[in-house]
Scaffold this motif. Structure first.
Motif, PDB file in Angstrom:
ATOM      1  N   ASN A 166     -10.415   1.238   8.613  1.00 42.50           N
ATOM      2  CA  ASN A 166      -9.358   2.255   8.480  1.00 42.50           C
ATOM      3  C   ASN A 166      -8.065   1.614   8.017  1.00 42.50           C
ATOM      4  N   THR A 167      -7.745   0.446   8.589  1.00 44.85           N
ATOM      5  CA  THR A 167      -6.548  -0.284   8.157  1.00 44.85           C
ATOM      6  C   THR A 167      -6.685  -0.668   6.691  1.00 44.85           C
ATOM      7  N   ALA A 168      -7.887  -1.154   6.330  1.00 43.72           N
ATOM      8  CA  ALA A 168      -8.119  -1.577   4.944  1.00 43.72           C
ATOM      9  C   ALA A 168      -7.929  -0.402   3.987  1.00 43.72           C
ATOM     10  N   ALA A 169      -8.464   0.747   4.358  1.00 42.56           N
ATOM     11  CA  ALA A 169      -8.401   1.902   3.462  1.00 42.56           C
ATOM     12  C   ALA A 169      -6.960   2.390   3.295  1.00 42.56           C
ATOM     13  N   ARG A 170      -6.127   2.197   4.312  1.00 46.66           N
ATOM     14  CA  ARG A 170      -4.701   2.570   4.173  1.00 46.66           C
ATOM     15  C   ARG A 170      -4.038   1.722   3.100  1.00 46.66           C
ATOM     16  N   GLY A 171      -4.417   0.443   3.026  1.00 48.00           N
ATOM     17  CA  GLY A 171      -3.883  -0.442   1.979  1.00 48.00           C
ATOM     18  C   GLY A 171      -2.413  -0.772   2.142  1.00 48.00           C
ATOM     19  N   SER A 172      -1.881  -0.646   3.350  1.00 49.18           N
ATOM     20  CA  SER A 172      -0.471  -0.967   3.601  1.00 49.18           C
ATOM     21  C   SER A 172      -0.389  -2.141   4.565  1.00 49.18           C
ATOM     22  N   TYR A 173       0.535  -3.046   4.293  1.00 51.19           N
ATOM     23  CA  TYR A 173       0.591  -4.307   5.038  1.00 51.19           C
ATOM     24  C   TYR A 173       2.037  -4.654   5.382  1.00 51.19           C
ATOM     25  N   PRO A 174       2.245  -5.441   6.459  1.00 52.48           N
ATOM     26  CA  PRO A 174       3.608  -5.846   6.825  1.00 52.48           C
ATOM     27  C   PRO A 174       4.265  -6.650   5.698  1.00 52.48           C
ATOM     28  N   GLN A 175       5.576  -6.432   5.526  1.00 52.05           N
ATOM     29  CA  GLN A 175       6.329  -7.144   4.467  1.00 52.05           C
ATOM     30  C   GLN A 175       6.100  -8.647   4.525  1.00 52.05           C
ATOM     31  N   SER A 176       5.963  -9.192   5.736  1.00 58.05           N
ATOM     32  CA  SER A 176       5.831 -10.648   5.877  1.00 58.05           C
ATOM     33  C   SER A 176       4.598 -11.169   5.132  1.00 58.05           C
ATOM     34  N   GLU A 177       3.586 -10.319   4.943  1.00 53.19           N
ATOM     35  CA  GLU A 177       2.354 -10.778   4.276  1.00 53.19           C
ATOM     36  C   GLU A 177       2.535 -10.901   2.761  1.00 53.19           C
ATOM     37  N   MET A 178       3.634 -10.318   2.242  1.00 53.05           N
ATOM     38  CA  MET A 178       3.839 -10.358   0.787  1.00 53.05           C
ATOM     39  C   MET A 178       4.058 -11.786   0.291  1.00 53.05           C
ATOM     40  N   LEU A 179       4.591 -12.642   1.163  1.00 53.80           N
ATOM     41  CA  LEU A 179       4.896 -14.021   0.768  1.00 53.80           C
ATOM     42  C   LEU A 179       3.665 -14.761   0.255  1.00 53.80           C
ATOM     43  N   CYS A 192       5.936   2.031   0.226  1.00 53.21           N
ATOM     44  CA  CYS A 192       5.113   3.036   0.912  1.00 53.21           C
ATOM     45  C   CYS A 192       5.690   4.429   0.690  1.00 53.21           C
ATOM     46  N   ASP A 193       4.860   5.410   0.831  1.00 48.95           N
ATOM     47  CA  ASP A 193       5.289   6.806   0.728  1.00 48.95           C
ATOM     48  C   ASP A 193       4.789   7.548   1.973  1.00 48.95           C
ATOM     49  N   PRO A 194       5.657   7.970   2.889  1.00 55.90           N
ATOM     50  CA  PRO A 194       7.118   7.865   2.870  1.00 55.90           C
ATOM     51  C   PRO A 194       7.570   6.407   2.997  1.00 55.90           C
ATOM     52  N   PRO A 195       8.804   6.124   2.501  1.00 57.37           N
ATOM     53  CA  PRO A 195       9.287   4.742   2.484  1.00 57.37           C
ATOM     54  C   PRO A 195       9.266   4.103   3.870  1.00 57.37           C
ATOM     55  N   SER A 196       8.927   2.815   3.889  1.00 53.54           N
ATOM     56  CA  SER A 196       8.903   2.084   5.158  1.00 53.54           C
ATOM     57  C   SER A 196       9.681   0.785   4.975  1.00 53.54           C
ATOM     58  N   PRO A 197      10.572   0.453   5.908  1.00 55.01           N
ATOM     59  CA  PRO A 197      11.307  -0.815   5.786  1.00 55.01           C
ATOM     60  C   PRO A 197      10.430  -2.005   6.153  1.00 55.01           C
ATOM     61  N   THR A 198       9.276  -1.752   6.756  1.00 54.84           N
ATOM     62  CA  THR A 198       8.491  -2.874   7.287  1.00 54.84           C
ATOM     63  C   THR A 198       7.181  -3.106   6.541  1.00 54.84           C
ATOM     64  N   GLU A 199       6.800  -2.175   5.659  1.00 57.62           N
ATOM     65  CA  GLU A 199       5.485  -2.309   5.019  1.00 57.62           C
ATOM     66  C   GLU A 199       5.566  -2.126   3.505  1.00 57.62           C
ATOM     67  N   PHE A 200       4.605  -2.737   2.808  1.00 62.67           N
ATOM     68  CA  PHE A 200       4.411  -2.444   1.385  1.00 62.67           C
ATOM     69  C   PHE A 200       2.978  -1.949   1.221  1.00 62.67           C
ATOM     70  N   THR A 201       2.670  -1.451   0.029  1.00 57.19           N
ATOM     71  CA  THR A 201       1.322  -0.928  -0.168  1.00 57.19           C
ATOM     72  C   THR A 201       0.779  -1.348  -1.533  1.00 57.19           C
ATOM     73  N   MET A 202      -0.525  -1.196  -1.711  1.00 57.93           N
ATOM     74  CA  MET A 202      -1.161  -1.531  -2.987  1.00 57.93           C
ATOM     75  C   MET A 202      -0.919  -0.400  -3.983  1.00 57.93           C
ATOM     76  N   ASN A 203      -0.713  -0.736  -5.256  1.00 60.47           N
ATOM     77  CA  ASN A 203      -0.476   0.344  -6.214  1.00 60.47           C
ATOM     78  C   ASN A 203      -1.797   0.999  -6.629  1.00 60.47           C
ATOM     79  N   ARG A 204      -1.672   2.045  -7.420  1.00 60.79           N
ATOM     80  CA  ARG A 204      -2.835   2.855  -7.791  1.00 60.79           C
ATOM     81  C   ARG A 204      -3.900   2.021  -8.512  1.00 60.79           C
ATOM     82  N   ALA A 205      -3.459   1.101  -9.384  1.00 58.15           N
ATOM     83  CA  ALA A 205      -4.423   0.302 -10.159  1.00 58.15           C
ATOM     84  C   ALA A 205      -5.244  -0.598  -9.234  1.00 58.15           C
ATOM     85  N   ALA A 206      -4.582  -1.227  -8.267  1.00 52.51           N
ATOM     86  CA  ALA A 206      -5.304  -2.118  -7.343  1.00 52.51           C
ATOM     87  C   ALA A 206      -6.281  -1.304  -6.500  1.00 52.51           C
TER      88      ALA A 206
END
Ligand SMILES: C[S@@+](CC[C@H](N)C(=O)[O-])C[C@H]1O[C@@H](n2cnc3c(N)ncnc32)[C@H](O)[C@@H]1O
Length: 299
Positions: A166-179, A192-206
């Motif tokens: 379920n976490t994988a399918a959401r495709g959103s991860y803590p900002q710290s993992e972006m490094l 993220c949509d809605p915007p989140s200060p703590t998470e980023f997400t994978m784009n449509r292509a990925a």
């Protein structure tokens, strides 16, 4: 026995439940048969700490009652619980990044050329946990081929644990993992949509490149057609040698000649599958031959 110990006025501390060796062995046999997990007696404390709360939540007095439940009507539900709670989900983006470098430099250019000529390319992240591994493959592909989502290229990402999927399918991860994601590849990340200060997400292509599914590696596999790349890293380390050897054989049979098998840093290719592969990098193998007929009938 479930005892409450008074530690301080008004504070009750719940003492750990006792687990008899014979009850532990029933649990160990069941999880080995069901999903391959090797649980030596030295893991008894780990089992007590991960399952004790479950025993209490079910309103059971002790582990002996829990073991009875495992052989009765609650078995299917408990197996799902055990698959989520006794497995280890540790993962990260671009873990062992040399594997992705090798894919980018050696494996992917040819596969992308094949796909652009109308071919079908299949990658499999077997034991994908929360999705960082298949998304690292997707980002590596997109870096080389922004048109990858328009080609017949798919990354199948499977795991036995429905909760982590379920976490994988959401495709959103803590900002710290972006490094851990190489800066040029961050172009394929979104807010993220809605915007989140703590998470980023994978784009449509990925996302378009990855399909998640629940699959137990030690049961039947429903997939059709040969794979070109299999990543099965840091999964079989928890299985005993017999199951590992059988899995390497099954992976070798799932790969096309010329396909790649990538395994974890502390894993070893053992058993008859060795004859099917040449080693081309640290824990990276290329299939050069099919299994001998005698080995195939033994699978
Ligand atoms: C330590 S993680 C590895 C994740 C990723 N491959 C990596 O290397 O970062 C191991 C994953 O294997 C999964 N797993 C364990 N036993 C499995 C089985 N029998 N079938 C499928 N997945 C399994 C676990 O649920 C867990 O998510």
């Amino acid at each position: 026995m479930n005892m409450k110990v008074q530690s301080a006025p008004g504070l009750a501390v719940v003492s750990p439940l006792h687990l008899e060796d014979e009850d532990f062995l029933v649990i160990a046999r069941l999880v080995r048969e069901d999903f391959g997990l090797n649980l030596p007696l030295s893991k008894k404390d780990m089992v007590i700490s991960r399952l004790g709360r479950r025993v209490r939540d079910l309103g059971l007095p002790d582990f002996a009652s829990y073991v009875q439940r495992l052989s009765g009507r609650g078995k299917a539900e408990e197996l799902r619980f055990l698959r989520s709670n006794l497995t280890t989900n540790v993962t990260r983006f671009f873990r062992e990044d040399h594997h992705f470098t090798l894919m980018r430099d050696i494996a992917f250019p040819g596969f992308i050329a094949q796909a652009r000529a109308g071919g079908r390319i299949r990658l499999w992240s077997a034991g994908c946990s929360a999705g960082q591994e298949p998304y690292s493959l997707a980002l590596t592909l997109l870096d080389l081929a922004p048109d990858a989502p328009d080609l017949d290229i798919l990354i199948l990402a499977t795991d036995i644990d429905p909760v982590i999927l379920n976490t994988a399918a959401r495709g959103s991860y803590p900002q710290s993992e972006m490094l851990a994601i190489p800066p040029p590849m961050r172009a394929h990340l979104d807010a993220c949509d809605p915007p989140s200060p703590t998470e980023f997400t994978m784009n449509r292509a990925a996302r378009a490149l990855v399909r998640f599914a629940e699959l137990n590696l030690v049961a039947d596999w429903p997939m059709q057609g040969p794979m070109d790349v299999i990543f099965c890293r840091n999964v079989v380390i928890y299985f005993d040698a017999d199951i590992q050897s059988t899995l390497w054989c099954r992976f070798s049979q799932s790969l096309d000649i010329g396909g790649y098998l990538v395994i974890g840093h502390s894993e070893r290719l053992i058993g008859p599958a060795n004859a099917c592969f040449e080693r081309i990098g640290n824990n990276v193998y290329r299939k050069v031959a099919d299994l001998a007929a005698a080995e195939m009938t033994a699978l």
